[in-house]
Design an enzyme around this catalytic site. Structure first.
Site, PDB file in Angstrom:
ATOM      1  N   ARG A   1       7.445  -2.946 -15.394  1.00  0.00           N
ATOM      2  CA  ARG A   1       8.112  -1.637 -15.427  1.00  0.00           C
ATOM      3  C   ARG A   1       9.312  -1.627 -16.360  1.00  0.00           C
ATOM      4  O   ARG A   1       9.605  -0.599 -16.987  1.00  0.00           O
ATOM      5  CB  ARG A   1       8.529  -1.221 -14.017  1.00  0.00           C
ATOM      6  CG  ARG A   1       7.343  -0.762 -13.218  1.00  0.00           C
ATOM      7  CD  ARG A   1       7.693  -0.366 -11.821  1.00  0.00           C
ATOM      8  NE  ARG A   1       6.604   0.380 -11.220  1.00  0.00           N
ATOM      9  CZ  ARG A   1       6.452   0.566  -9.919  1.00  0.00           C
ATOM     10  NH1 ARG A   1       7.324   0.055  -9.080  1.00  0.00           N
ATOM     11  NH2 ARG A   1       5.428   1.258  -9.461  1.00  0.00           N
TER      12      ARG A   1
ATOM     13  N   LYS B   1      -9.627   4.885   2.632  1.00  0.00           N
ATOM     14  CA  LYS B   1      -9.874   6.058   3.486  1.00  0.00           C
ATOM     15  C   LYS B   1     -10.128   7.347   2.714  1.00  0.00           C
ATOM     16  O   LYS B   1      -9.489   7.598   1.706  1.00  0.00           O
ATOM     17  CB  LYS B   1      -8.660   6.285   4.385  1.00  0.00           C
ATOM     18  CG  LYS B   1      -8.452   5.176   5.383  1.00  0.00           C
ATOM     19  CD  LYS B   1      -7.264   5.499   6.248  1.00  0.00           C
ATOM     20  CE  LYS B   1      -7.155   4.498   7.389  1.00  0.00           C
ATOM     21  NZ  LYS B   1      -5.916   4.718   8.145  1.00  0.00           N
TER      22      LYS B   1
ATOM     23  N   GLY C   1      -2.097   2.101  -7.444  1.00  0.00           N
ATOM     24  CA  GLY C   1      -1.517   0.757  -7.416  1.00  0.00           C
ATOM     25  C   GLY C   1      -2.543  -0.349  -7.278  1.00  0.00           C
ATOM     26  O   GLY C   1      -2.537  -1.329  -8.030  1.00  0.00           O
TER      27      GLY C   1
ATOM     28  N   GLY D   1       1.589   6.899  -6.805  1.00  0.00           N
ATOM     29  CA  GLY D   1       1.636   8.192  -6.121  1.00  0.00           C
ATOM     30  C   GLY D   1       1.674   9.356  -7.100  1.00  0.00           C
ATOM     31  O   GLY D   1       1.006  10.378  -6.900  1.00  0.00           O
TER      32      GLY D   1
HETATM   33  P1  ADP Z   1      -5.180   2.687  -4.956  1.00  0.00           P
HETATM   34  O1  ADP Z   1      -3.889   1.978  -4.629  1.00  0.00           O
HETATM   35  O2  ADP Z   1      -5.805   2.173  -6.205  1.00  0.00           O
HETATM   36  O3  ADP Z   1      -5.026   4.180  -4.931  1.00  0.00           O
HETATM   37  P2  ADP Z   1      -6.082   2.591  -2.221  1.00  0.00           P
HETATM   38  O4  ADP Z   1      -4.693   2.221  -1.798  1.00  0.00           O
HETATM   39  O5  ADP Z   1      -6.561   3.921  -1.895  1.00  0.00           O
HETATM   40  O6  ADP Z   1      -6.232   2.329  -3.796  1.00  0.00           O
HETATM   41  O7  ADP Z   1      -7.123   1.588  -1.582  1.00  0.00           O
HETATM   42  C1  ADP Z   1      -7.066   0.214  -1.808  1.00  0.00           C
HETATM   43  C2  ADP Z   1      -7.514  -0.567  -0.608  1.00  0.00           C
HETATM   44  O8  ADP Z   1      -8.788  -0.146  -0.154  1.00  0.00           O
HETATM   45  C3  ADP Z   1      -7.634  -2.031  -0.921  1.00  0.00           C
HETATM   46  O9  ADP Z   1      -6.632  -2.745  -0.240  1.00  0.00           O
HETATM   47  C4  ADP Z   1      -9.045  -2.398  -0.434  1.00  0.00           C
HETATM   48  O10 ADP Z   1      -9.073  -3.620   0.270  1.00  0.00           O
HETATM   49  C5  ADP Z   1      -9.381  -1.253   0.477  1.00  0.00           C
HETATM   50  N1  ADP Z   1     -10.835  -1.092   0.622  1.00  0.00           N
HETATM   51  C6  ADP Z   1     -11.753  -0.926  -0.342  1.00  0.00           C
HETATM   52  N2  ADP Z   1     -12.992  -0.905   0.144  1.00  0.00           N
HETATM   53  C7  ADP Z   1     -12.891  -1.044   1.480  1.00  0.00           C
HETATM   54  C8  ADP Z   1     -13.828  -1.124   2.564  1.00  0.00           C
HETATM   55  N3  ADP Z   1     -15.131  -1.031   2.343  1.00  0.00           N
HETATM   56  N4  ADP Z   1     -13.346  -1.280   3.796  1.00  0.00           N
HETATM   57  C9  ADP Z   1     -12.020  -1.373   4.024  1.00  0.00           C
HETATM   58  N5  ADP Z   1     -11.086  -1.319   3.060  1.00  0.00           N
HETATM   59  C10 ADP Z   1     -11.510  -1.170   1.790  1.00  0.00           C
HETATM   60 MG    MG Z   2      -2.887   1.664  -2.726  1.00  0.00          MG
END
Ligand code: ADP
Ligand code: MG
Length: 401
Positions: free
Chosen positions: A40, A202, A358, A381
């Protein structure tokens, strides 16, 4: 509406001017308090060096951690000032507080091309409250405002929004400009076909982004934990996989919306299952129609990866948010790694690839293909909110181009 950027300001506009620059220096520290990743800080260098080269007096404002409106010795920007000084190859003076006599004295003592880093703006509760009087005091240190903190632009705080009332012009820094160019550009005027890959754990955390992307994209590919809510909504058995029971109706609606709009919504056809949520769980790869009781899906399967690759092959723009599986565990990282490699190859063929979020960025970095992507967003975010079609207050407050 496009925003005015630092690119529009010449040396004649900036020579001798005091410029307040909001940066995102919220870097991670290790147990010893040393900076463990200075990405950063490095990301803000183009803006800082452009300003100093044009003879501006650069006054940096940043937040660090969550001090909740109180001075917290562990959240001082001292290590950041030291690292920035190393990177710039010149001294960086840090103030005791972001407003008040010490900051005023240090700013008064600046020569053209000097850099001062104001102490953590979040030591004042008024920062997050966007209190006008606090914003006025902060702004009084400077004349011109540059916002380069894309990662904080979704917050209407004093240093990201309030100060613009008192300064002019208010422009986007180079990092902010690049973030907007790619993320806003992909949403507003993408080269088509435009695909989005949405994953993560989720559905509930991605509702806004899914709805918005189904509106904008030609193809939406879904992976991660949220797929099981879609399967359950279709009446399939999902074992112990992550399901949000209260989002079954939403999943049906999203599928119906995609269908009505002629958007190709792709769900994996096979998954990698685990008998426990653990890096050394036993695994089983099956069709999504045959998930046995007691197993949970932690990654997309190899057939799905191939189908995703085929769907992406002709795309000219791809936005990726959210890992395909629990990539933190090697046994369930193949889907995420495969998508990362695929996007790296597509980038080389001229496709615009944008990674936001992230964990998605961390996954791409872990695979070692980050430099191959067209754009890696620095704002988790903020990038999500922008993809959701929301107005970011820190962007809205800048002058129109
Ligand atoms: P980002 O930070 O890229 O927006 P998220 O925070 O929404 O992504 O999601 C990331 C998390 O989702 C990771 O820690 C990963 O382990 C979890 N994840 C991905 N697939 C699954 C799954 N099938 N079941 C449970 N958790 C999952
Ligand atoms: Mg995340």
């Amino acid at each position: 509406m496009a925003k005015r950027s630092l690119t529009s300001l010449s040396a004649a506009d900036l020579q001798g001017k005091r410029v307040l620059v909001r940066v995102d220096f919220n870097v991670p520290l290790d147990e010893s308090g040393a900076i463990s990743d200075d990405t950063r800080i490095r990301a803000a260098l183009p803006t800082i060096t452009d300003l100093t080269a044009k003879g501006a007096r650069v006054i940096l404002a940043a937040h660090f951690g969550r001090p909740k409106g109180e001075v917290n010795e562990a959240m001082r920007l001292t290590p950041v000032a030291a690292r920035l000084s190393e990177l710039l190859g010149k001294p960086v003076v840090k103030t005791e507080s972001c407003i008040g006599p010490d900051a005023e004295a240090k700013v008064s003592a600046m020569a053209d091309g000097d850099v001062v880093l104001l102490e953590n703006v979040r030591f004042f509760a008024d920062e997050e409250k966007n209190e006008t009087e606090f914003a006025r005091k902060l702004a009084a240190l400077a004349e011109v405002y540059v916002n380069d903190a894309f990662g904080a632009a979704h917050r209407a705080h004093a240093s990201t929004e309030g100060v613009t009332e008192f300064l002019t012009p208010n422009v986007a820094g180079h990092l902010m400009e690049k973030e907007l160019q790619y993320l806003q550009g992909a949403i507003d005027e993408p080269k088509r076909p435009l695909a989005a890959i949405v994953g993560g754990s989720k559905v509930s955390s991605k509702i806004g982004v899914l709805e918005s992307l189904i509106d904008k994209c030609d193809k939406v590919l879904i992976g991660g934990g949220m797929i099981f809510t879609f399967y359950k909504a279709r009446g399939l058995a999902v074992g112990k996989s992550l399901v949000e029971e209260d989002k079954l109706e939403l999943a049906r609606e999203l599928e119906a919306k995609a269908k009505a709009k002629g958007v190709q919504l792709l769900l994996p056809t096979d998954v990698v299952l685990a008998d426990a949520f653990s890096p050394d769980a036993n695994t089983l790869t099956t069709s999504v129609n045959e998930i046995p009781d007691g197993w949970m899906g932690l990654d997309i399967g190899p057939d799905s990866l191939k189908a995703f690759q085929a769907a992406l092959a002709d795309c000219k723009t791809v936005i990726w948010n959210g890992p395909m599986g629990v990539f933190e565990f090697d046994k369930f990282a193949a889907g995420t790694n495969g998508v990362a490699h695929t996007l790296a190859e597509l980038s080389a063929q001229g496709c615009c690839t944008i990674i936001g979020g992230g964990d998605s960025v961390a996954a791409v970095e872990k695979v070692g293909v980050a430099e191959k992507m067209s754009h890696i967003s620095t704002g988790g975010g903020a990038s999500l909110e922008l993809l959701e079609g929301k107005v970011l207050p820190g962007v809205a407050a800048l002058d129109d181009a």
